[in-house]
Write an enzyme that holds these catalytic residues in place. Structure first.
Site, PDB file in Angstrom:
ATOM      1  CG  ASP A  50      -9.370  28.563 -38.667  1.00  0.00           C
ATOM      2  OD1 ASP A  50      -9.891  29.122 -37.297  1.00  0.00           O
ATOM      3  OD2 ASP A  50      -8.001  27.975 -38.555  1.00  0.00           O
ATOM      4  CB  CYS A  85     -31.462  29.536 -30.831  1.00  0.00           C
ATOM      5  SG  CYS A  85     -29.684  28.982 -31.169  1.00  0.00           S
ATOM      6  CB  CYS A 133     -33.770  24.710 -30.460  1.00  0.00           C
ATOM      7  SG  CYS A 133     -32.305  22.989 -30.045  1.00  0.00           S
ATOM      8  CB  CYS A 157     -26.096  21.871 -29.776  1.00  0.00           C
ATOM      9  SG  CYS A 157     -26.544  24.308 -28.768  1.00  0.00           S
ATOM     10  CB  CYS A 178     -21.944  18.801 -25.626  1.00  0.00           C
ATOM     11  SG  CYS A 178     -20.002  18.585 -26.196  1.00  0.00           S
ATOM     12  CB  CYS A 184     -14.632  21.687 -27.070  1.00  0.00           C
ATOM     13  SG  CYS A 184     -15.194  20.926 -28.838  1.00  0.00           S
ATOM     14  CB  CYS A 230     -16.473  17.110 -31.919  1.00  0.00           C
ATOM     15  SG  CYS A 230     -17.726  16.695 -31.359  1.00  0.00           S
ATOM     16  CB  CYS A 284     -22.927  20.332 -30.617  1.00  0.00           C
ATOM     17  SG  CYS A 284     -20.866  21.852 -31.551  1.00  0.00           S
TER      18      CYS A 284
HETATM   19  C1  B12 Z   1     -10.190  29.013 -30.821  1.00  0.00           C
HETATM   20  C2  B12 Z   1     -11.131  28.151 -32.150  1.00  0.00           C
HETATM   21  C3  B12 Z   1     -11.911  27.461 -31.207  1.00  0.00           C
HETATM   22  C4  B12 Z   1     -11.513  26.422 -30.159  1.00  0.00           C
HETATM   23  C5  B12 Z   1     -12.690  27.240 -29.413  1.00  0.00           C
HETATM   24  C6  B12 Z   1     -14.292  27.081 -29.821  1.00  0.00           C
HETATM   25  C7  B12 Z   1     -15.296  28.440 -30.000  1.00  0.00           C
HETATM   26  N1  B12 Z   1     -15.921  28.192 -29.519  1.00  0.00           N
HETATM   27  O1  B12 Z   1     -14.451  29.172 -28.791  1.00  0.00           O
HETATM   28  C8  B12 Z   1     -12.225  24.682 -30.613  1.00  0.00           C
HETATM   29  C9  B12 Z   1     -10.734  24.440 -30.818  1.00  0.00           C
HETATM   30  C10 B12 Z   1     -13.117  23.974 -29.317  1.00  0.00           C
HETATM   31  C11 B12 Z   1     -12.836  24.903 -32.201  1.00  0.00           C
HETATM   32  C12 B12 Z   1     -13.644  23.487 -32.701  1.00  0.00           C
HETATM   33  C13 B12 Z   1     -14.476  24.224 -33.108  1.00  0.00           C
HETATM   34  N2  B12 Z   1     -14.267  24.735 -34.679  1.00  0.00           N
HETATM   35 CO1  B12 Z   1     -13.050  26.451 -34.058  1.00  0.00          CO
HETATM   36  N3  B12 Z   1     -12.286  28.295 -34.362  1.00  0.00           N
HETATM   37  C14 B12 Z   1     -11.808  28.925 -32.762  1.00  0.00           C
HETATM   38  C15 B12 Z   1     -10.744  29.734 -33.598  1.00  0.00           C
HETATM   39  C16 B12 Z   1      -9.724  30.099 -34.414  1.00  0.00           C
HETATM   40  C17 B12 Z   1     -11.202  31.256 -32.622  1.00  0.00           C
HETATM   41  C18 B12 Z   1     -12.558  31.142 -32.157  1.00  0.00           C
HETATM   42  C19 B12 Z   1     -12.684  31.979 -30.920  1.00  0.00           C
HETATM   43  O2  B12 Z   1     -12.099  32.830 -30.173  1.00  0.00           O
HETATM   44  N4  B12 Z   1     -13.070  31.700 -29.553  1.00  0.00           N
HETATM   45  C20 B12 Z   1     -13.831  31.935 -28.589  1.00  0.00           C
HETATM   46  C21 B12 Z   1     -14.904  32.621 -28.226  1.00  0.00           C
HETATM   47  C22 B12 Z   1     -15.270  33.385 -26.774  1.00  0.00           C
HETATM   48  O3  B12 Z   1     -14.880  33.544 -29.531  1.00  0.00           O
HETATM   49  P1  B12 Z   1     -16.230  33.188 -30.630  1.00  0.00           P
HETATM   50  O4  B12 Z   1     -16.320  31.672 -30.463  1.00  0.00           O
HETATM   51  O5  B12 Z   1     -16.050  33.831 -32.059  1.00  0.00           O
HETATM   52  O6  B12 Z   1     -16.684  33.693 -29.306  1.00  0.00           O
HETATM   53  C23 B12 Z   1     -18.462  34.265 -29.759  1.00  0.00           C
HETATM   54  C24 B12 Z   1     -19.263  34.455 -29.290  1.00  0.00           C
HETATM   55  O7  B12 Z   1     -20.126  33.211 -28.348  1.00  0.00           O
HETATM   56  C25 B12 Z   1     -20.250  35.558 -28.932  1.00  0.00           C
HETATM   57  N5  B12 Z   1     -20.449  35.743 -27.488  1.00  0.00           N
HETATM   58  C26 B12 Z   1     -20.400  35.460 -25.831  1.00  0.00           C
HETATM   59  N6  B12 Z   1     -21.380  35.364 -25.619  1.00  0.00           N
HETATM   60  C27 B12 Z   1     -22.417  36.401 -26.542  1.00  0.00           C
HETATM   61  C28 B12 Z   1     -23.539  35.963 -25.807  1.00  0.00           C
HETATM   62  C29 B12 Z   1     -24.910  36.335 -27.194  1.00  0.00           C
HETATM   63  C30 B12 Z   1     -26.630  36.512 -27.142  1.00  0.00           C
HETATM   64  C31 B12 Z   1     -24.254  36.001 -28.209  1.00  0.00           C
HETATM   65  C32 B12 Z   1     -25.308  36.574 -29.296  1.00  0.00           C
HETATM   66  C33 B12 Z   1     -23.325  35.530 -28.837  1.00  0.00           C
HETATM   67  C34 B12 Z   1     -21.743  36.235 -27.534  1.00  0.00           C
HETATM   68  O8  B12 Z   1     -18.759  36.519 -28.278  1.00  0.00           O
HETATM   69  C35 B12 Z   1     -18.174  35.827 -28.694  1.00  0.00           C
HETATM   70  C36 B12 Z   1     -16.618  36.662 -29.276  1.00  0.00           C
HETATM   71  O9  B12 Z   1     -16.827  36.880 -30.749  1.00  0.00           O
HETATM   72  C37 B12 Z   1     -11.926  30.460 -34.821  1.00  0.00           C
HETATM   73  C38 B12 Z   1     -11.637  31.322 -36.462  1.00  0.00           C
HETATM   74  C39 B12 Z   1     -11.249  33.028 -35.434  1.00  0.00           C
HETATM   75  N7  B12 Z   1     -10.722  33.323 -36.125  1.00  0.00           N
HETATM   76  O10 B12 Z   1     -12.331  32.916 -35.089  1.00  0.00           O
HETATM   77  C40 B12 Z   1     -12.679  28.867 -35.093  1.00  0.00           C
HETATM   78  C41 B12 Z   1     -13.846  28.887 -35.697  1.00  0.00           C
HETATM   79  C42 B12 Z   1     -14.806  29.672 -34.460  1.00  0.00           C
HETATM   80  N8  B12 Z   1     -13.895  27.229 -36.162  1.00  0.00           N
HETATM   81  C43 B12 Z   1     -15.102  27.065 -36.634  1.00  0.00           C
HETATM   82  C44 B12 Z   1     -14.991  25.719 -36.548  1.00  0.00           C
HETATM   83  C45 B12 Z   1     -15.331  24.830 -37.747  1.00  0.00           C
HETATM   84  C46 B12 Z   1     -15.238  24.082 -35.981  1.00  0.00           C
HETATM   85  C47 B12 Z   1     -15.776  23.195 -35.555  1.00  0.00           C
HETATM   86  C48 B12 Z   1     -17.257  23.330 -35.891  1.00  0.00           C
HETATM   87  C49 B12 Z   1     -14.186  22.286 -36.500  1.00  0.00           C
HETATM   88  C50 B12 Z   1     -14.734  21.051 -36.104  1.00  0.00           C
HETATM   89  N9  B12 Z   1     -15.604  19.976 -36.851  1.00  0.00           N
HETATM   90  O11 B12 Z   1     -14.058  20.189 -34.714  1.00  0.00           O
HETATM   91  C51 B12 Z   1     -15.883  23.219 -33.730  1.00  0.00           C
HETATM   92  C52 B12 Z   1     -17.195  23.611 -33.078  1.00  0.00           C
HETATM   93  C53 B12 Z   1     -17.092  23.764 -32.117  1.00  0.00           C
HETATM   94  C54 B12 Z   1     -17.871  24.821 -31.423  1.00  0.00           C
HETATM   95  N10 B12 Z   1     -18.925  24.595 -30.931  1.00  0.00           N
HETATM   96  O12 B12 Z   1     -17.063  26.087 -31.487  1.00  0.00           O
HETATM   97  C55 B12 Z   1     -15.061  28.059 -37.370  1.00  0.00           C
HETATM   98  C56 B12 Z   1     -16.713  28.150 -37.332  1.00  0.00           C
HETATM   99  C57 B12 Z   1     -17.370  28.493 -38.510  1.00  0.00           C
HETATM  100  C58 B12 Z   1     -19.211  29.216 -38.623  1.00  0.00           C
HETATM  101  N11 B12 Z   1     -19.858  28.476 -38.996  1.00  0.00           N
HETATM  102  O13 B12 Z   1     -19.292  29.582 -37.039  1.00  0.00           O
HETATM  103  C59 B12 Z   1     -14.264  29.019 -37.031  1.00  0.00           C
HETATM  104  C60 B12 Z   1     -14.866  30.426 -37.356  1.00  0.00           C
HETATM  105  C61 B12 Z   1     -13.281  29.214 -38.597  1.00  0.00           C
HETATM  106  C62 B12 Z   1     -13.394  29.412 -39.813  1.00  0.00           C
HETATM  107  N12 B12 Z   1     -13.005  30.563 -39.960  1.00  0.00           N
HETATM  108  O14 B12 Z   1     -14.330  28.991 -40.285  1.00  0.00           O
HETATM  109  N13 B12 Z   1     -12.657  25.907 -32.908  1.00  0.00           N
HETATM  110  S1  SF4 Z   2     -29.066  22.806 -32.256  1.00  0.00           S
HETATM  111 FE1  SF4 Z   2     -28.689  24.519 -31.159  1.00  0.00          FE
HETATM  112  S2  SF4 Z   2     -27.430  25.798 -32.658  1.00  0.00           S
HETATM  113 FE2  SF4 Z   2     -28.647  24.488 -33.291  1.00  0.00          FE
HETATM  114  S3  SF4 Z   2     -31.073  25.479 -33.237  1.00  0.00           S
HETATM  115 FE3  SF4 Z   2     -30.908  24.170 -31.207  1.00  0.00          FE
HETATM  116  S4  SF4 Z   2     -29.756  25.476 -29.600  1.00  0.00           S
HETATM  117 FE4  SF4 Z   2     -29.940  26.352 -31.378  1.00  0.00          FE
HETATM  118  S1  SF4 Z   3     -17.222  19.747 -30.676  1.00  0.00           S
HETATM  119 FE1  SF4 Z   3     -18.213  17.769 -29.755  1.00  0.00          FE
HETATM  120  S2  SF4 Z   3     -17.613  17.822 -27.111  1.00  0.00           S
HETATM  121 FE2  SF4 Z   3     -17.160  20.147 -28.685  1.00  0.00          FE
HETATM  122  S3  SF4 Z   3     -18.566  21.065 -28.062  1.00  0.00           S
HETATM  123 FE3  SF4 Z   3     -19.433  20.074 -29.786  1.00  0.00          FE
HETATM  124  S4  SF4 Z   3     -20.246  18.302 -29.127  1.00  0.00           S
HETATM  125 FE4  SF4 Z   3     -19.106  19.224 -27.935  1.00  0.00          FE
END
Ligand code: B12
Ligand code: SF4
Ligand code: SF4
Length: 315
Positions: free
Chosen positions: A129, A184, A187, A190, A194, A210, A237, A240
């Site tokens: 992370d 997915c 479905c 999620c 939210c 979020c 949270c 989702c």
């Molecule tokens: C910043 C961050 C957050 C932010 C933003 C989350 C987000 N979705 O971007 C906040 C604070 C909101 C957050 C929340 C949570 N987080 Co967080 N977070 C991070 C962190 C540090 C960076 C993520 C990031 O770069 N975000 C920017 C987006 C653009 O990048 P991305 O999430 O990787 O998304 C990729 C996809 O969306 C993809 N994409 C975009 N378009 C498309 C289209 C298609 C077709 C496809 C297939 C993909 C795709 O490309 C993106 C870039 O690679 C990572 C750790 C890490 N170093 O990666 C942990 C991480 C993502 N978090 C994690 C967790 C556990 C959570 C929470 C569940 C915690 C909680 N219970 O509150 C929530 C989940 C919320 C959610 N639905 O994401 C875990 C997820 C594990 C997993 N199994 O996925 C991570 C990986 C940490 C870890 N090492 O375990 N997080």
């Molecule tokens: S709840 Fe969201 S992530 Fe899970 S299967 Fe349905 S669309 Fe995909």
């Molecule tokens: S963690 Fe909660 S607030 Fe954030 S995107 Fe998922 S459902 Fe929404």
């Protein structure tokens, strides 16, 4: 000594990780998505994501000398008794019940890095992370699942209550095949569930809406219009993830004892943090995820969580 990908995966499972795969360090195929996300401001005040973007897009530059990444999944699923219960004054995300995964999972990854070094690796650097690593994309590339509409990495037989850890190594290990199917389907649970409508569209999350960002990362007041929608969450949270059918079907409670709930905080007590001194908070939570927001912000969060129980929600 030659070490094979099969040996590495077996050792990761022996240590207790629930899945392990190998990812190549080729350039990201999602660099444009990351750039668009950052440019739209969806990362809010998480400026480090801008600073790390270049490395995230080019994993080979993250740990110089590395030739492959070993990616593991760590199960943190909470047992039913430790999930939010009716009568709770506020909710805490499942991953924050016990000791911080930055300590626990990194510690377990260090067992793997030592094991690799004893078998000829000159380089074995663990990240969880905290680094400039696109964790979900590398996990997807390592064949450990697909990125769901909620942006989570979902393993088809484990679900998404997992942390992702990586070890960058100079061992040249054959990469797994990336999972290309989007399980997915039609479905949208999620997206519909939210409470703050944080998903701009599928797989694009506006972090500034979020609850995870608002309760953990955001330092200011919580947005007035979102407080009534915070659904009782005072730290992170799980909605989702909770509604995802892949978790309903496949997630099983973690066997990692350190993630287990501690006797505190008392989630039934709305004043749990108000009546706590800084010293007390530090003694009880310094090694847990709650240390990130700290006592003052936990008080703010509980107040907002309480308000969400009483205020009407206009959506
Ligand atoms: C910043 C961050 C957050 C932010 C933003 C989350 C987000 N979705 O971007 C906040 C604070 C909101 C957050 C929340 C949570 N987080 Co967080 N977070 C991070 C962190 C540090 C960076 C993520 C990031 O770069 N975000 C920017 C987006 C653009 O990048 P991305 O999430 O990787 O998304 C990729 C996809 O969306 C993809 N994409 C975009 N378009 C498309 C289209 C298609 C077709 C496809 C297939 C993909 C795709 O490309 C993106 C870039 O690679 C990572 C750790 C890490 N170093 O990666 C942990 C991480 C993502 N978090 C994690 C967790 C556990 C959570 C929470 C569940 C915690 C909680 N219970 O509150 C929530 C989940 C919320 C959610 N639905 O994401 C875990 C997820 C594990 C997993 N199994 O996925 C991570 C990986 C940490 C870890 N090492 O375990 N997080
Ligand atoms: S709840 Fe969201 S992530 Fe899970 S299967 Fe349905 S669309 Fe995909
Ligand atoms: S963690 Fe909660 S607030 Fe954030 S995107 Fe998922 S459902 Fe929404």
């Amino acid at each position: 000594m030659t070490v094979t990908a099969a040996d590495v995966k077996a050792e990761a499972v022996r240590i207790g990780f629930v899945a392990c795969g190998i990812a190549s360090l080729d350039a990201s195929i999602r660099g444009d998505a990351l750039d668009r996300w950052l440019a739209a401001g969806y990362g809010g005040t998480m400026r480090y994501l801008h600073r790390q973007a270049k490395k995230r897009k080019h994993p080979a530059t993250i740990t110089p000398g590395a030739r492959s990444a070993i990616v593991v999944l760590e199960n943190y699923t909470a047992p039913a008794a430790e999930r939010p219960q009716s009568g709770d004054a506020f909710k805490i995300a499942a991953y924050a019940r016990g000791m911080d995964y930055h300590i626990v999972t990194l510690g377990r990854l260090h067992i793997l890095t030592q094991w690799l070094k004893q078998r000829g690796a000159g380089l074995a650097h663990a990240w969880v992370d905290d680094g400039p690593v696109a964790d979900r994309e590398l996990a997807e590339r390592a064949g450990l699942g697909w990125i769901g509409k909620n942006t989570m990495l979902i393993h088809p037989r484990i679900g998404s209550y997992t942390f992702i850890g990586t070890v960058f190594t100079d061992l040249e290990l054959p990469a797994n095949t990336s999972m290309t199917t989007d399980l997915c389907g039609t479905c949208t649970r999620c997206l519909d569930a939210c409470p703050t409508d944080a998903f701009v569209t599928e797989r694009v999350l506006d972090a500034t809406r979020c609850l995870s960002y608002l309760t953990i990362e955001s330092k200011g007041e919580l947005p007035v219009e979102l407080v009534p929608r915070s659904d009782g969450w005072a730290f992170g949270c799980d909605i989702c993830n909770d509604v995802c059918p892949w978790n309903e079907k496949f997630s099983t409670p973690t066997s990692v004892a350190e993630f287990g709930a501690r006797p505190a905080p008392d989630r039934r007590d709305p004043a749990a943090f108000d009546n706590m001194s800084e010293a007390d908070f530090s003694r009880r939570f310094a090694d847990t995820p709650l240390a990130r927001p700290g006592l003052e912000r936990m008080r703010r969060n509980v107040q907002a969580a309480r308000a969400s129980h009483t205020k009407p929600v206009n959506r």
